[in-house]
Design a protein around this motif. Structure first.
Motif, PDB file in Angstrom:
ATOM      1  N   VAL A   1       0.834  -1.203   0.000  1.00 60.41           N
ATOM      2  CA  VAL A   1       0.000   0.000   0.000  1.00 60.41           C
ATOM      3  C   VAL A   1       0.868   1.252   0.000  1.00 60.41           C
ATOM      4  CG1 VAL A   1      -1.660   1.349   1.354  1.00 60.41           C
ATOM      5  CG2 VAL A   1      -1.980  -1.117   1.087  1.00 60.41           C
ATOM      6  N   ARG A   2       1.894   1.252   0.830  1.00 61.68           N
ATOM      7  CA  ARG A   2       2.769   2.424   0.909  1.00 61.68           C
ATOM      8  C   ARG A   2       3.556   2.622  -0.382  1.00 61.68           C
ATOM      9  NH1 ARG A   2       1.365   6.039   4.108  1.00 61.68           N
ATOM     10  NH2 ARG A   2       3.522   6.818   4.240  1.00 61.68           N
ATOM     11  N   LEU A   3       4.031   1.523  -0.974  1.00 60.44           N
ATOM     12  CA  LEU A   3       4.794   1.629  -2.216  1.00 60.44           C
ATOM     13  C   LEU A   3       3.928   2.139  -3.369  1.00 60.44           C
ATOM     14  CD1 LEU A   3       6.950  -1.639  -2.060  1.00 60.44           C
ATOM     15  CD2 LEU A   3       7.788   0.727  -1.903  1.00 60.44           C
ATOM     16  N   SER A   4       2.643   1.859  -3.313  1.00 60.96           N
ATOM     17  CA  SER A   4       1.730   2.323  -4.358  1.00 60.96           C
ATOM     18  C   SER A   4       1.319   3.779  -4.155  1.00 60.96           C
ATOM     19  CB  SER A   4       0.486   1.433  -4.406  1.00 60.96           C
ATOM     20  OG  SER A   4      -0.249   1.531  -3.192  1.00 60.96           O
ATOM     21  N   GLY A   5       1.797   4.402  -3.062  1.00 65.76           N
ATOM     22  CA  GLY A   5       1.506   5.810  -2.814  1.00 65.76           C
ATOM     23  C   GLY A   5       0.156   6.066  -2.180  1.00 65.76           C
ATOM     24  N   GLN A   6      -0.525   5.044  -1.713  1.00 67.93           N
ATOM     25  CA  GLN A   6      -1.831   5.215  -1.091  1.00 67.93           C
ATOM     26  C   GLN A   6      -1.684   5.520   0.397  1.00 67.93           C
ATOM     27  OE1 GLN A   6      -4.119   1.675  -1.805  1.00 67.93           O
ATOM     28  NE2 GLN A   6      -3.925   1.788  -4.022  1.00 67.93           N
ATOM     29  N   SER A   7      -2.670   6.229   0.935  1.00 63.97           N
ATOM     30  CA  SER A   7      -2.731   6.457   2.376  1.00 63.97           C
ATOM     31  C   SER A   7      -3.871   5.627   2.944  1.00 63.97           C
ATOM     32  CB  SER A   7      -2.956   7.937   2.685  1.00 63.97           C
ATOM     33  OG  SER A   7      -4.164   8.393   2.118  1.00 63.97           O
ATOM     34  N   MET A   8      -3.629   5.004   4.093  1.00 64.36           N
ATOM     35  CA  MET A   8      -4.611   4.125   4.699  1.00 64.36           C
ATOM     36  C   MET A   8      -5.148   4.754   5.981  1.00 64.36           C
ATOM     37  SD  MET A   8      -4.154   0.163   5.950  1.00 64.36           S
ATOM     38  CE  MET A   8      -3.295  -0.228   4.421  1.00 64.36           C
ATOM     39  N   GLU A   9      -6.461   4.724   6.147  1.00 65.51           N
ATOM     40  CA  GLU A   9      -7.080   5.273   7.344  1.00 65.51           C
ATOM     41  C   GLU A   9      -6.879   4.304   8.504  1.00 65.51           C
ATOM     42  OE1 GLU A   9     -11.532   6.575   8.865  1.00 65.51           O
ATOM     43  OE2 GLU A   9     -11.006   6.827   6.755  1.00 65.51           O
ATOM     44  N   LEU A  10      -6.169   4.763   9.531  1.00 66.21           N
ATOM     45  CA  LEU A  10      -5.878   3.916  10.682  1.00 66.21           C
ATOM     46  C   LEU A  10      -6.723   4.270  11.893  1.00 66.21           C
ATOM     47  CD1 LEU A  10      -1.994   3.664  10.375  1.00 66.21           C
ATOM     48  CD2 LEU A  10      -3.737   2.055   9.554  1.00 66.21           C
ATOM     49  N   TYR A  11      -7.556   5.282  11.768  1.00 64.92           N
ATOM     50  CA  TYR A  11      -8.517   5.618  12.818  1.00 64.92           C
ATOM     51  C   TYR A  11      -9.721   6.269  12.149  1.00 64.92           C
ATOM     52  CZ  TYR A  11      -6.340  10.223  12.307  1.00 64.92           C
ATOM     53  OH  TYR A  11      -5.844  11.387  11.795  1.00 64.92           O
ATOM     54  N   GLY A  12     -10.838   6.330  12.875  1.00 62.58           N
ATOM     55  CA  GLY A  12     -12.066   6.850  12.293  1.00 62.58           C
ATOM     56  C   GLY A  12     -13.042   5.737  11.992  1.00 62.58           C
ATOM     57  N   ARG A  13     -14.141   6.110  11.332  1.00 65.44           N
ATOM     58  CA  ARG A  13     -15.229   5.156  11.108  1.00 65.44           C
ATOM     59  C   ARG A  13     -14.820   4.004  10.200  1.00 65.44           C
ATOM     60  NH1 ARG A  13     -21.267   6.470   8.605  1.00 65.44           N
ATOM     61  NH2 ARG A  13     -22.081   4.338   8.855  1.00 65.44           N
ATOM     62  N   THR A  14     -14.111   4.321   9.124  1.00 65.87           N
ATOM     63  CA  THR A  14     -13.695   3.259   8.213  1.00 65.87           C
ATOM     64  C   THR A  14     -12.762   2.272   8.903  1.00 65.87           C
ATOM     65  OG1 THR A  14     -13.926   4.698   6.283  1.00 65.87           O
ATOM     66  CG2 THR A  14     -12.547   2.741   6.032  1.00 65.87           C
ATOM     67  N   ALA A  15     -11.815   2.806   9.672  1.00 65.13           N
ATOM     68  CA  ALA A  15     -10.903   1.927  10.404  1.00 65.13           C
ATOM     69  C   ALA A  15     -11.661   1.097  11.428  1.00 65.13           C
ATOM     70  CB  ALA A  15      -9.821   2.759  11.090  1.00 65.13           C
ATOM     71  N   GLY A  16     -12.706   1.686  12.027  1.00 68.44           N
ATOM     72  CA  GLY A  16     -13.524   0.935  12.978  1.00 68.44           C
ATOM     73  C   GLY A  16     -14.236  -0.231  12.316  1.00 68.44           C
ATOM     74  N   LEU A  17     -14.781   0.019  11.129  1.00 73.36           N
ATOM     75  CA  LEU A  17     -15.413  -1.074  10.380  1.00 73.36           C
ATOM     76  C   LEU A  17     -14.371  -2.118   9.977  1.00 73.36           C
ATOM     77  CD1 LEU A  17     -17.840   0.974   8.097  1.00 73.36           C
ATOM     78  CD2 LEU A  17     -18.498  -0.608   9.920  1.00 73.36           C
ATOM     79  N   GLY A  18     -13.177  -1.634   9.621  1.00 70.70           N
ATOM     80  CA  GLY A  18     -12.104  -2.564   9.287  1.00 70.70           C
ATOM     81  C   GLY A  18     -11.716  -3.427  10.470  1.00 70.70           C
ATOM     82  N   ALA A  19     -11.706  -2.817  11.659  1.00 72.16           N
ATOM     83  CA  ALA A  19     -11.400  -3.586  12.860  1.00 72.16           C
ATOM     84  C   ALA A  19     -12.471  -4.636  13.127  1.00 72.16           C
ATOM     85  CB  ALA A  19     -11.272  -2.645  14.059  1.00 72.16           C
ATOM     86  N   LEU A  20     -13.738  -4.269  12.868  1.00 77.31           N
ATOM     87  CA  LEU A  20     -14.822  -5.237  13.040  1.00 77.31           C
ATOM     88  C   LEU A  20     -14.669  -6.402  12.060  1.00 77.31           C
ATOM     89  CD1 LEU A  20     -17.442  -6.120  14.361  1.00 77.31           C
ATOM     90  CD2 LEU A  20     -18.688  -4.608  12.783  1.00 77.31           C
ATOM     91  N   ALA A  21     -14.304  -6.075  10.808  1.00 81.49           N
ATOM     92  CA  ALA A  21     -14.046  -7.138   9.830  1.00 81.49           C
ATOM     93  C   ALA A  21     -12.885  -8.011  10.295  1.00 81.49           C
ATOM     94  CB  ALA A  21     -13.742  -6.531   8.460  1.00 81.49           C
ATOM     95  N   GLY A  22     -11.892  -7.380  10.904  1.00 78.96           N
ATOM     96  CA  GLY A  22     -10.756  -8.132  11.436  1.00 78.96           C
ATOM     97  C   GLY A  22     -11.155  -9.043  12.580  1.00 78.96           C
ATOM     98  N   LEU A  23     -12.064  -8.583  13.439  1.00 79.89           N
ATOM     99  CA  LEU A  23     -12.552  -9.420  14.539  1.00 79.89           C
ATOM    100  C   LEU A  23     -13.268 -10.659  14.006  1.00 79.89           C
ATOM    101  CD1 LEU A  23     -13.900  -6.720  17.031  1.00 79.89           C
ATOM    102  CD2 LEU A  23     -11.971  -8.260  17.404  1.00 79.89           C
ATOM    103  N   LEU A  24     -14.110 -10.460  12.992  1.00 78.14           N
ATOM    104  CA  LEU A  24     -14.809 -11.602  12.397  1.00 78.14           C
ATOM    105  C   LEU A  24     -13.815 -12.551  11.725  1.00 78.14           C
ATOM    106  CD1 LEU A  24     -17.915  -9.804  10.828  1.00 78.14           C
ATOM    107  CD2 LEU A  24     -17.919 -11.407  12.754  1.00 78.14           C
ATOM    108  N   PHE A  25     -12.837 -11.980  11.054  1.00 77.42           N
ATOM    109  CA  PHE A  25     -11.796 -12.768  10.387  1.00 77.42           C
ATOM    110  C   PHE A  25     -11.014 -13.585  11.412  1.00 77.42           C
ATOM    111  CE2 PHE A  25      -7.531 -13.114   8.412  1.00 77.42           C
ATOM    112  CZ  PHE A  25      -7.869 -13.639   7.170  1.00 77.42           C
ATOM    113  N   ALA A  26     -10.666 -12.941  12.534  1.00 71.98           N
ATOM    114  CA  ALA A  26      -9.928 -13.637  13.589  1.00 71.98           C
ATOM    115  C   ALA A  26     -10.777 -14.738  14.212  1.00 71.98           C
ATOM    116  CB  ALA A  26      -9.486 -12.637  14.659  1.00 71.98           C
TER     117      ALA A  26
END
Length: 319
Positions: A57-82
């Motif tokens: 992701v970093r090499l492609s020049g993209q920025s990733m949201e690590l906090y906020g609503r999207t990151a919260g949904l991502g964390a929820l997806a991670g919980l289900l994945f785990a």
């Protein structure tokens, strides 16, 4: 208008390869449990793959949201994945890898049921309800007649049923993860971001769970090291990225039809590589599960083909 194209020989070849790689997941974990617990292995592979995805992701020049609503949904997806892979790791302690891969890949059934109620465009047709019924009968048959006259003790049979149940629970977790991604803003962000959220959370939770359970034994034997490298770099990184790339180029409904190959490969590999028994009862139950998945997944594709065929016939008829 959907710009994605119908599958071609490239897509077919890649899907066969991906399904074969995915089928190796439980085989590799089961064969190396003497060196490290499956949950610990899955946690470690998730951490390695998360680092690789973040670097990409970093090499492609993209920025990733690590906090906020999207990151919260991502964390929820991670919980289900785990949760899904925690159930997989625990299931492998009690039942065969071939059982795990069949019950895990009931995920499309659970996803279809949930999406039926969430999205009007995903309403199930009568034929698909029939496919779900066929899969349910197959699951019940595999559960209720697992011993095939093999003379297992009550304790062994109970352990197998517990492992099968955990694998089925993992399939439900995968299905819920699919629904979460499809019905939230996670569907509009790059797939690499979603994959990073899932892998990073799985690393923290699964390695933590292994430590809390006292399952930290790690014997750095070549089979274990090779398996973790394969699971991290080939399964969790390369195959998932290839899958997401395919979804951007080809129609998802057509690609999804090929998912039924993974449990087929998994059963065959379990028998050939691990010497796992294939009882007639489990074979019949597996056939029912696969047929049900195929009916549910292939129906939208078949319906579009029939509609296009009818349209072509109507255009050729004289006015």
């Amino acid at each position: 208008m959907d710009s994605r194209k119908s599958i071609d020989i490239t897509a077919v070849g890649l899907m066969v390869g991906i399904c074969l790689i995915w089928a190796f997941q439980p085989i590799g974990l089961k064969s190396t449990t003497v060196f490290a617990a499956p949950v610990l292995q899955i946690g470690l592979r998730s951490g390695i793959a998360a680092v690789c995805v973040f670097a990409l992701v970093r090499l492609s020049g993209q920025s990733m949201e690590l906090y906020g609503r999207t990151a919260g949904l991502g964390a929820l997806a991670g919980l289900l994945f785990a949760a899904e892979f925690f159930a997989v790791g625990e299931a492998l302690k009690h039942t065969s890898a071939s059982h795990v891969v069949v019950f895990l890949y009931t995920a499309p059934i659970f996803a279809a049921l949930c999406l039926h109620w969430k999205l009007p465009s995903e309403r199930l047709a009568a034929v698909q309800w029939g496919g779900i019924g066929v899969a349910a009968v197959g699951i019940a048959f595999a559960f209720l007649a697992p011993q095939g006259g093999g003379g297992e003790t009550a304790g062994n049979l109970g352990a197998m049923l517990w492992g099968d149940g955990l694998a089925l629970l993992a399939g439900a977790g995968w299905g819920l993860t699919t629904v979460l991604i499809r019905t939230t803003r996670l569907s509009s962000i790059p797939a690499t971001h979603v994959l990073f959220y899932q892998l990073a959370i799985a690393f923290v939770i699964l390695t933590g769970a292994a430590v809390l359970a006292g399952e930290t034994t790690f014997v750095p034997a070549p089979p274990l090291l090779l398996n973790i490298a394969f699971q991290a770099l080939i399964v969790s990184f390369l195959s998932f990225l290839t899958w997401f790339w395919l979804l951007t180029k080809y129609r998802a409904s057509q690609l999804g039809v090929f998912s039924f190959m993974t449990p087929v490969f998994g059963v065959l590999l379990g028998v050939l590589l691990l010497g796992e028994p294939l009882t007639p009862e489990f074979a019949i139950g597996t056939a029912g599960v696969l047929l049900g998945i195929l009916i549910v997944s292939a129906y939208p594709w078949a319906e579009r083909l029939l509609t296009a065929a009818r349209g072509g016939v109507a255009q050729r008829e004289p006015s």
